[in-house]
Design a protein around this motif. Sequence first.
Motif, short mmCIF file in Angstrom:
data_model
loop_
_atom_site.label_atom_id
_atom_site.label_comp_id
_atom_site.label_asym_id
_atom_site.label_seq_id
_atom_site.Cartn_x
_atom_site.Cartn_y
_atom_site.Cartn_z
N HIS A 135 9.04 -0.90 7.12
CA HIS A 135 7.87 -0.13 7.64
C HIS A 135 8.09 1.29 6.77
O HIS A 135 8.85 1.90 6.23
N ASN A 195 0.10 -3.28 11.27
CA ASN A 195 1.63 -3.06 10.38
C ASN A 195 2.14 -1.71 10.95
O ASN A 195 1.51 -0.70 11.20
N LYS A 245 8.38 -9.63 13.25
CA LYS A 245 8.78 -8.15 13.07
C LYS A 245 8.95 -7.96 11.42
O LYS A 245 9.54 -8.85 10.94
N PRO A 246 8.33 -7.05 10.86
CA PRO A 246 8.29 -6.79 9.39
C PRO A 246 9.87 -6.17 9.07
O PRO A 246 10.46 -5.44 10.08
N ARG A 247 10.25 -6.38 8.04
CA ARG A 247 11.45 -5.85 7.59
C ARG A 247 11.64 -4.58 6.92
O ARG A 247 12.58 -3.92 6.79
N GLN A 261 0.55 -11.52 8.97
CA GLN A 261 1.89 -11.78 9.15
C GLN A 261 2.57 -11.55 10.55
O GLN A 261 1.92 -10.83 11.15
N LEU A 292 1.84 -4.12 0.32
CA LEU A 292 1.53 -4.36 1.81
C LEU A 292 0.55 -5.40 1.78
O LEU A 292 -0.41 -5.21 1.26
N SER A 349 0.55 1.88 14.81
CA SER A 349 0.23 0.56 13.89
C SER A 349 -1.16 0.98 13.17
O SER A 349 -1.79 1.60 13.90
#
Length: 126
Positions: free
Chosen positions: A70, A114, A66-68, A63, A10, A109
């Motif tokens: 989680h 995150n 949208k994270p790919r 970052q 992370l 989050s």
Amino acid sequence: MACRISELVLECVDPARLAEFWCEALDFVVLGDEGDGSLEIGPRDGFGGPQPTIILSRHGAPQSGKPRLHIDVNATDRDYDAELDRLLALGARRADVGQTGAEPWHVLSDPEGNEFCLLKARLDPL
């Protein structure tokens, strides 16, 4: 034989702050310092057990986008609502990703934003 997940990485601005949050959330401990300000956290038994460790990799800026990937977590020793309250007290925040409110999870989050989900199903502790 197939492979298995041994570590998650992370990227974060403040590994120490996220280590504090995730260690409390998951009952993990800091296992080591990677030498560049990054930290490895994981179960008390260390690397290689049934749970993956998490490398909190120091990165200069948060970052965007949208994270790919989680993380999903489940309560093990209390009910869903009590675990939600505990995570919020640790510094998690509710996140809105377009959910309806009828889902069997809460989107949250961590202190750096995150996203992760608290799933309703309770799991037995390891």
